[in-house]
Scaffold this motif. Structure first.
Motif, PDB file in Angstrom:
ATOM      1  N   HIS A 193       0.856  -1.194   0.091  1.00 27.12           N
ATOM      2  CA  HIS A 193       0.065  -0.039  -0.107  1.00 27.12           C
ATOM      3  C   HIS A 193       0.975   1.328  -0.149  1.00 27.12           C
ATOM      4  CE1 HIS A 193      -3.426  -2.572   0.859  1.00 27.12           C
ATOM      5  NE2 HIS A 193      -2.751  -3.031   1.712  1.00 27.12           N
ATOM      6  N   VAL A 194       1.854   1.207  -0.999  1.00 26.06           N
ATOM      7  CA  VAL A 194       2.540   2.428  -0.979  1.00 26.06           C
ATOM      8  C   VAL A 194       2.746   2.831  -2.611  1.00 26.06           C
ATOM      9  CG1 VAL A 194       4.019   2.094   1.135  1.00 26.06           C
ATOM     10  CG2 VAL A 194       4.864   0.863  -0.995  1.00 26.06           C
ATOM     11  N   SER A 195       3.291   3.884  -2.756  1.00 28.07           N
ATOM     12  CA  SER A 195       3.437   3.985  -4.183  1.00 28.07           C
ATOM     13  C   SER A 195       4.649   3.283  -4.881  1.00 28.07           C
ATOM     14  CB  SER A 195       3.714   5.898  -4.420  1.00 28.07           C
ATOM     15  OG  SER A 195       5.158   5.939  -3.959  1.00 28.07           O
ATOM     16  N   GLN A 196       4.653   3.296  -6.341  1.00 25.39           N
ATOM     17  CA  GLN A 196       5.655   2.464  -7.078  1.00 25.39           C
ATOM     18  C   GLN A 196       6.887   3.251  -7.013  1.00 25.39           C
ATOM     19  OE1 GLN A 196       4.582   1.222 -10.989  1.00 25.39           O
ATOM     20  NE2 GLN A 196       2.505   0.758 -10.259  1.00 25.39           N
ATOM     21  N   SER A 197       6.991   4.653  -6.994  1.00 26.99           N
ATOM     22  CA  SER A 197       8.164   5.522  -6.901  1.00 26.99           C
ATOM     23  C   SER A 197       8.789   5.372  -5.572  1.00 26.99           C
ATOM     24  CB  SER A 197       7.837   6.935  -6.906  1.00 26.99           C
ATOM     25  OG  SER A 197       6.812   7.368  -5.928  1.00 26.99           O
ATOM     26  N   LEU A 198       7.799   4.982  -4.446  1.00 27.10           N
ATOM     27  CA  LEU A 198       8.624   4.791  -3.243  1.00 27.10           C
ATOM     28  C   LEU A 198       9.364   3.247  -3.291  1.00 27.10           C
ATOM     29  CD1 LEU A 198       9.189   5.392  -0.196  1.00 27.10           C
ATOM     30  CD2 LEU A 198       7.108   4.618   0.346  1.00 27.10           C
ATOM     31  N   VAL A 199       8.726   2.443  -3.746  1.00 21.98           N
ATOM     32  CA  VAL A 199       9.244   1.203  -3.852  1.00 21.98           C
ATOM     33  C   VAL A 199      10.512   1.115  -4.783  1.00 21.98           C
ATOM     34  CG1 VAL A 199       8.894  -1.156  -4.789  1.00 21.98           C
ATOM     35  CG2 VAL A 199       7.250  -0.161  -3.684  1.00 21.98           C
ATOM     36  N   ARG A 200      10.522   1.634  -5.824  1.00 26.16           N
ATOM     37  CA  ARG A 200      11.538   1.995  -6.740  1.00 26.16           C
ATOM     38  C   ARG A 200      12.799   2.786  -5.885  1.00 26.16           C
ATOM     39  NH1 ARG A 200       9.146   3.961 -10.377  1.00 26.16           N
ATOM     40  NH2 ARG A 200       8.232   2.355 -11.461  1.00 26.16           N
ATOM     41  N   ALA A 201      12.537   3.909  -5.202  1.00 30.43           N
ATOM     42  CA  ALA A 201      13.706   4.624  -4.704  1.00 30.43           C
ATOM     43  C   ALA A 201      14.171   4.181  -3.463  1.00 30.43           C
ATOM     44  CB  ALA A 201      13.064   5.982  -4.511  1.00 30.43           C
ATOM     45  N   GLU A 202      13.341   3.409  -2.707  1.00 32.64           N
ATOM     46  CA  GLU A 202      13.875   2.936  -1.439  1.00 32.64           C
ATOM     47  C   GLU A 202      13.695   1.297  -1.154  1.00 32.64           C
ATOM     48  OE1 GLU A 202      12.189   5.309   1.737  1.00 32.64           O
ATOM     49  OE2 GLU A 202      12.260   7.151   0.548  1.00 32.64           O
ATOM     50  N   LEU A 203      12.658   0.693  -1.187  1.00 37.37           N
ATOM     51  CA  LEU A 203      12.358  -0.490  -0.751  1.00 37.37           C
ATOM     52  C   LEU A 203      13.239  -1.436  -1.568  1.00 37.37           C
ATOM     53  CD1 LEU A 203       8.574  -0.387   0.011  1.00 37.37           C
ATOM     54  CD2 LEU A 203      10.664  -0.021   1.512  1.00 37.37           C
ATOM     55  N   MET A 204      13.459  -1.099  -2.739  1.00 35.93           N
ATOM     56  CA  MET A 204      14.416  -2.216  -3.542  1.00 35.93           C
ATOM     57  C   MET A 204      15.616  -2.406  -3.005  1.00 35.93           C
ATOM     58  SD  MET A 204      12.484  -3.598  -6.117  1.00 35.93           S
ATOM     59  CE  MET A 204      13.538  -4.075  -7.240  1.00 35.93           C
ATOM     60  N   TYR A 205      16.128  -1.292  -2.429  1.00 40.03           N
ATOM     61  CA  TYR A 205      17.539  -1.395  -1.898  1.00 40.03           C
ATOM     62  C   TYR A 205      17.611  -2.271  -0.369  1.00 40.03           C
ATOM     63  CZ  TYR A 205      18.805   2.425  -5.162  1.00 40.03           C
ATOM     64  OH  TYR A 205      18.818   2.848  -6.414  1.00 40.03           O
ATOM     65  N   VAL A 206      16.324  -2.018   0.106  1.00 38.85           N
ATOM     66  CA  VAL A 206      16.237  -2.732   1.395  1.00 38.85           C
ATOM     67  C   VAL A 206      16.052  -4.254   1.091  1.00 38.85           C
ATOM     68  CG1 VAL A 206      14.715  -3.053   3.437  1.00 38.85           C
ATOM     69  CG2 VAL A 206      15.276  -0.788   2.338  1.00 38.85           C
ATOM     70  N   LEU A 207      15.092  -4.568   0.079  1.00 38.47           N
ATOM     71  CA  LEU A 207      15.075  -6.086  -0.229  1.00 38.47           C
ATOM     72  C   LEU A 207      16.463  -6.639  -0.455  1.00 38.47           C
ATOM     73  CD1 LEU A 207      11.599  -5.927  -2.060  1.00 38.47           C
ATOM     74  CD2 LEU A 207      12.116  -7.087  -0.105  1.00 38.47           C
ATOM     75  N   SER A 208      17.033  -5.815  -1.414  1.00 40.70           N
ATOM     76  CA  SER A 208      18.380  -6.385  -1.801  1.00 40.70           C
ATOM     77  C   SER A 208      19.315  -6.771  -0.779  1.00 40.70           C
ATOM     78  CB  SER A 208      18.954  -5.314  -2.613  1.00 40.70           C
ATOM     79  OG  SER A 208      20.184  -5.862  -3.087  1.00 40.70           O
ATOM     80  N   ALA A 209      19.237  -5.786   0.347  1.00 41.11           N
ATOM     81  CA  ALA A 209      20.016  -6.098   1.686  1.00 41.11           C
ATOM     82  C   ALA A 209      19.770  -7.212   2.256  1.00 41.11           C
ATOM     83  CB  ALA A 209      20.139  -4.861   2.522  1.00 41.11           C
ATOM     84  N   LEU A 210      18.198  -7.439   2.366  1.00 39.98           N
ATOM     85  CA  LEU A 210      17.678  -8.495   3.013  1.00 39.98           C
ATOM     86  C   LEU A 210      17.900  -9.837   2.231  1.00 39.98           C
ATOM     87  CD1 LEU A 210      14.240  -6.956   4.217  1.00 39.98           C
ATOM     88  CD2 LEU A 210      15.948  -7.572   5.596  1.00 39.98           C
ATOM     89  N   ALA A 211      17.930  -9.906   1.231  1.00 37.68           N
ATOM     90  CA  ALA A 211      18.095 -10.978   0.142  1.00 37.68           C
ATOM     91  C   ALA A 211      19.493 -11.686   0.516  1.00 37.68           C
ATOM     92  CB  ALA A 211      17.714 -10.962  -1.309  1.00 37.68           C
ATOM     93  N   ARG A 212      20.613 -10.720   0.620  1.00 41.04           N
ATOM     94  CA  ARG A 212      21.725 -11.187   0.666  1.00 41.04           C
ATOM     95  C   ARG A 212      21.881 -11.985   1.942  1.00 41.04           C
ATOM     96  NH1 ARG A 212      23.119  -6.151  -1.786  1.00 41.04           N
ATOM     97  NH2 ARG A 212      23.576  -5.114   0.391  1.00 41.04           N
TER      98      ARG A 212
END
Length: 481
Positions: A438-457
């Motif tokens: 329930h957030v905007s795609q721009s927020l996911v693109r700018a912030e959350l993708m980096y968080v997910l990348s760190a979690l996935a490692r």
């Protein structure tokens, strides 16, 4: 003159009501035009009877490009190398008349004998389709054709070509020849599976298969090129086009000034089909004289240019107005021009100082266009294009350029083409996360993708859960992150 009903007659020009058959075509058309005008006098669709009659005659007349299409190899204009190659391939791999092979089969290359198909390449109007028609007629082969106007899905191709190959001919032909016209016009979605079906036919068919294309060097046609012998047809010269136009004028009983024909040939840029269509248009309505003044009064054809030709005209322009005039061409796309010019400037201007000046002017033009977009003052666009075209072309101490400049396809566009599928999958992942969090795609693109990348490692289970939710391979998700 008897009317000849052919598939080339435009469907939009078919009369709205049935008409009786007459011996005199012109009389029938005139009566139909008068009747049509009488029945619809109250409407605004018909301005006057004479105009409608002229339009009707133009539509129903057989196009001169078909009327004067060469019937034999010898009549095809100045494509000797292509004709020798085609004939050598046919005579090496298939049955052909002995007289034909003795005259035209002059090559014994291994590449020709091993090719499973022929791919004719060249710009529009140089005779790619015509040379296949002439070949089929010369060796008495039945032609099975699928062109750009047909639906060319895998199912349709197998249905039409498969039926044509299975059925025996009723007219005593010596064999069959399959023609796929304009294969570079195959659409990824509308012609689903068409390319794969053509490849399958080439590999299995026991008859000659010929294809034509304006640009066969698109990466998606590599499988076709690997199976085929690519035969390049050259663009016709101005003198060659003029000679053909003279023969047409003689055949039509028209007196045409040579300078008028030369003007038509010059504006066609080697496209014989365009030149003949223009000549027919100038001599429509029963005219039997063509002068230079007629050409000036109606105006010359504005040719369609590829981006390679646009760049060539810009860099080789002798003065500012000549470079600026490129923007008036209907095929000029200023957004594409900026992408191509960005990588072509160092290829043209070898000296660092000239490259710097050209880049400076291109960047300023780009800045102006950025401001135009923000303020929506599009009436100022011509001034920015003057700087992007004339400014880049007319640099101080410009050297004499080579007659042939090798412009490369922009690496940026190639990179975008290669990463298209990866970007699509990334956007699917972003859309899924935005919807569920329930957030905007721009927020996911700018912030959350980096968080997910760190979690996935640190936790591989994150990737597995995303893979199950999206239906995307876990390795792909790992690459996206």
């Amino acid at each position: 003159m008897q009317i000849v009903r052919t598939p080339t007659t435009p469907t939009s020009c078919v009369p709205l009501r049935s008409r009786p058959r007459r011996n005199s075509f012109s009389t029938t058309v005139e009566e139909d035009a008068l009747s049509f005008h009488g029945e619809y006098r109250s409407t605004r669709h018909v301005v006057n009877t004479l105009l409608f009659r002229e339009f009707y005659l133009l539509c129903m007349a057989l196009p001169w490009i078909e009327k004067y299409r060469p019937k034999s190899f010898a009549e095809v204009v100045d494509q000797e190398e292509a004709k020798y190659t085609m004939a050598s391939w046919i005579c090496t791999r298939y049955k052909a008349p002995r007289e034909f092979c003795a005259r035209w089969s002059k090559k014994r290359d291994k590449e020709i004998s091993e090719a499973k198909a022929v791919l004719l390449a060249g710009p529009p109007g140089v005779g790619k389709t015509t040379i296949v028609y002439a070949l089929a007629r010369e060796i008495n082969y039945e032609l099975i054709e699928l062109n750009a106007s047909d639906v060319r899905t895998a199912e349709r191709i197998k249905q039409v070509v498969g039926r044509g190959l299975r059925e025996s001919s009723l007219f005593g032909y010596g064999g069959k020849l399959v023609l796929f016209d304009e294969v570079d016009g195959l659409h990824v979605k509308e012609d689903l599976g068409g390319l794969e079906a053509i490849i399958e036919i080439i590999e299995t068919a026991k008859v000659p298969v010929v294809m034509t294309a304006n640009n066969p060097y698109d990466p998606k046609f590599r499988p076709l090129r690997d199976l085929s012998l690519v035969v390049n047809l050259k663009k016709l010269s101005e003198d060659e086009v003029v000679e053909v136009l003279k023969r047409v004028c003689t055949g039509e009983g028209a007196k045409c000034e040579e300078e008028a024909l030369r003007s038509i040939a010059r504006s066609s840029l080697g496209d014989l089909r365009a030149a003949m269509n223009d000549l027919q248009m100038y001599l429509s309505g029963g005219r039997r004289v063509l002068t230079v003044d007629d050409i000036k009064r109606v105006g010359e054809r504005n040719p369609q240019l590829s981006m390679f030709e646009i760049l060539d005209r810009v860099y080789k322009a002798r003065w500012f107005d000549e470079a600026r005039a490129v923007s008036f061409n209907p095929s000029f796309d200023w957004e594409q021009y900026f992408v191509w010019a960005l990588e072509s400037i160092p290829v043209v201007y070898k000296e660092l100082e000239l490259t710097s000046v050209a880049y400076d002017r291109l960047s300023k033009a780009d800045m102006f266009i950025g401001r135009i977009k923000r303020t929506q003052e599009w009436e100022l666009l011509p001034y920015a294009l003057e700087l992007a075209l004339g400014g880049v072309s007319q640099v101080k101490n410009k050297p004499r350029l080579s007659p042939f400049i090798k412009y490369g396809f922009p690496q940026r566009l190639l990179l975008l083409a290669r990463t298209k599928e990866m970007r699509r999958r990334r956007e699917t992942l972003i859309e899924y996360l935005a919807q569920n969090l329930h957030v905007s795609q721009s927020l996911v693109r700018a912030e959350l993708m980096y968080v997910l990348s760190a979690l996935a490692r640190h936790n591989p289970h994150v990737i597995e859960r995303l893979s199950k939710s999206l239906g995307i391979n876990s390795l792909d998700i790992k690459n996206l992150l």
